[in-house]
Scaffold this motif. Structure first.
Motif, PDB file in Angstrom:
ATOM      1  N   GLN A   1      45.710  39.650  23.348  1.00  0.00           N
ATOM      2  CA  GLN A   1      44.519  39.736  22.504  1.00  0.00           C
ATOM      3  C   GLN A   1      43.973  38.350  22.253  1.00  0.00           C
ATOM      4  O   GLN A   1      44.732  37.398  22.066  1.00  0.00           O
ATOM      5  CB  GLN A   1      44.883  40.402  21.175  1.00  0.00           C
ATOM      6  CG  GLN A   1      43.721  40.565  20.216  1.00  0.00           C
ATOM      7  CD  GLN A   1      44.136  41.284  18.932  1.00  0.00           C
ATOM      8  OE1 GLN A   1      45.157  41.945  18.885  1.00  0.00           O
ATOM      9  NE2 GLN A   1      43.329  41.148  17.912  1.00  0.00           N
ATOM     10  N   VAL A   2      42.652  38.247  22.246  1.00  0.00           N
ATOM     11  CA  VAL A   2      41.982  37.021  21.797  1.00  0.00           C
ATOM     12  C   VAL A   2      41.632  37.262  20.339  1.00  0.00           C
ATOM     13  O   VAL A   2      40.953  38.241  20.013  1.00  0.00           O
ATOM     14  CB  VAL A   2      40.712  36.727  22.636  1.00  0.00           C
ATOM     15  CG1 VAL A   2      39.999  35.507  22.091  1.00  0.00           C
ATOM     16  CG2 VAL A   2      41.065  36.546  24.103  1.00  0.00           C
ATOM     17  N   VAL A   3      42.114  36.408  19.461  1.00  0.00           N
ATOM     18  CA  VAL A   3      41.926  36.591  18.013  1.00  0.00           C
ATOM     19  C   VAL A   3      40.616  35.946  17.597  1.00  0.00           C
ATOM     20  O   VAL A   3      40.369  34.786  17.890  1.00  0.00           O
ATOM     21  CB  VAL A   3      43.113  35.986  17.238  1.00  0.00           C
ATOM     22  CG1 VAL A   3      42.890  36.116  15.732  1.00  0.00           C
ATOM     23  CG2 VAL A   3      44.414  36.645  17.665  1.00  0.00           C
ATOM     24  N   LYS A   4      39.811  36.711  16.923  1.00  0.00           N
ATOM     25  CA  LYS A   4      38.490  36.211  16.442  1.00  0.00           C
ATOM     26  C   LYS A   4      38.597  35.760  15.027  1.00  0.00           C
ATOM     27  O   LYS A   4      39.339  36.218  14.240  1.00  0.00           O
ATOM     28  CB  LYS A   4      37.430  37.311  16.569  1.00  0.00           C
ATOM     29  CG  LYS A   4      37.244  37.809  17.979  1.00  0.00           C
ATOM     30  CD  LYS A   4      36.625  36.783  18.855  1.00  0.00           C
ATOM     31  CE  LYS A   4      36.458  37.322  20.256  1.00  0.00           C
ATOM     32  NZ  LYS A   4      36.052  36.361  21.216  1.00  0.00           N
TER      33      LYS A   4
ATOM     34  N   ARG B   1      42.194  31.308  19.880  1.00  0.00           N
ATOM     35  CA  ARG B   1      43.564  31.705  19.537  1.00  0.00           C
ATOM     36  C   ARG B   1      43.876  32.985  20.298  1.00  0.00           C
ATOM     37  O   ARG B   1      43.109  33.944  20.232  1.00  0.00           O
ATOM     38  CB  ARG B   1      43.692  31.921  18.028  1.00  0.00           C
ATOM     39  CG  ARG B   1      43.533  30.627  17.256  1.00  0.00           C
ATOM     40  CD  ARG B   1      43.471  30.839  15.760  1.00  0.00           C
ATOM     41  NE  ARG B   1      43.248  29.576  15.102  1.00  0.00           N
ATOM     42  CZ  ARG B   1      44.218  28.852  14.544  1.00  0.00           C
ATOM     43  NH1 ARG B   1      45.456  29.294  14.534  1.00  0.00           N
ATOM     44  NH2 ARG B   1      43.943  27.691  13.986  1.00  0.00           N
ATOM     45  N   VAL B   2      44.999  32.970  21.000  1.00  0.00           N
ATOM     46  CA  VAL B   2      45.370  34.130  21.807  1.00  0.00           C
ATOM     47  C   VAL B   2      46.801  34.542  21.509  1.00  0.00           C
ATOM     48  O   VAL B   2      47.664  33.705  21.252  1.00  0.00           O
ATOM     49  CB  VAL B   2      45.196  33.873  23.320  1.00  0.00           C
ATOM     50  CG1 VAL B   2      43.740  33.662  23.664  1.00  0.00           C
ATOM     51  CG2 VAL B   2      46.019  32.697  23.795  1.00  0.00           C
TER      52      VAL B   2
ATOM     53  N   ILE C   1      46.714  28.273  21.417  1.00  0.00           N
ATOM     54  CA  ILE C   1      45.311  27.992  21.147  1.00  0.00           C
ATOM     55  C   ILE C   1      44.795  27.248  22.375  1.00  0.00           C
ATOM     56  O   ILE C   1      45.211  26.130  22.657  1.00  0.00           O
ATOM     57  CB  ILE C   1      45.126  27.178  19.856  1.00  0.00           C
ATOM     58  CG1 ILE C   1      45.728  27.953  18.678  1.00  0.00           C
ATOM     59  CG2 ILE C   1      43.649  26.867  19.627  1.00  0.00           C
ATOM     60  CD1 ILE C   1      45.746  27.205  17.366  1.00  0.00           C
ATOM     61  N   VAL C   2      43.928  27.931  23.135  1.00  0.00           N
ATOM     62  CA  VAL C   2      43.449  27.428  24.414  1.00  0.00           C
ATOM     63  C   VAL C   2      41.931  27.472  24.426  1.00  0.00           C
ATOM     64  O   VAL C   2      41.337  28.497  24.079  1.00  0.00           O
ATOM     65  CB  VAL C   2      43.994  28.295  25.572  1.00  0.00           C
ATOM     66  CG1 VAL C   2      43.594  27.719  26.908  1.00  0.00           C
ATOM     67  CG2 VAL C   2      45.493  28.463  25.480  1.00  0.00           C
TER      68      VAL C   2
END
Length: 99
Positions: A96-99, A84-85, A79-80
Motif C-alpha cells: 500500500q502507498v500511504v496517503k 510512505r509505502v 519512504i521512497v
C-alpha cells in the motif's frame, strides 16, 4: 477439421486465462494500526529516491532499506520518492502507498 480448430481455440483461451490468473496478485490491506504507524514514523535523515515508479504489487529495489513494523513484523515500511509505502518484508512487494 472444424472440430480441431474449435478445440485448438478453446485450448489457447484456457491457457491464456490460467496465465492471467497466475500473474494476478492479491495483497491484503494492512491493519489500521500499521497504516497509522507508517503515517507517524519519522522520515529518514537522507531522502531516498529511485528512478522506478513505486507500484503496488511490485518489489522495491534492493537499494531501498525497509524497516519492520515493531508491533507487526509481517509488515515493513519505507519512504521512497517522498511516498510512505507498506511492504511485505520477505518479498519487498509494495502492499500500500500511504496517503
Amino acid at each position: 477439421m472444424k472440430i480441431k480448430t474449435i478445440g485448438i481455440a478453446a485450448g489457447i483461451l484456457a491457457a491464456s486465462a490460467s496465465a492471467f490468473a497466475q500473474s494476478t496478485t492479491v495483497i491484503a490491506t494492512p491493519p489500521e494500526k500499521v497504516v497509522t504507524f507508517v503515517q507517524k514514523a519519522p522520515a529518514p535523515t537522507e531522502r531516498v529516491v529511485v528512478k522506478e515508479k513505486v507500484v503496488v504489487g511490485q518489489p522495491l529495489p534492493e537499494t531501498v532499506v525497509v524497516t519492520p513494523i515493531p508491533d507487526d513484523p509481517t509488515y515493513a515500511y519505507a519512504i521512497v520518492n517522498d511516498e510512505r509505502v507498506i511492504v511485505e518484508p520477505s518479498t519487498r512487494k509494495v502492499i500500500q502507498v500511504v496517503k
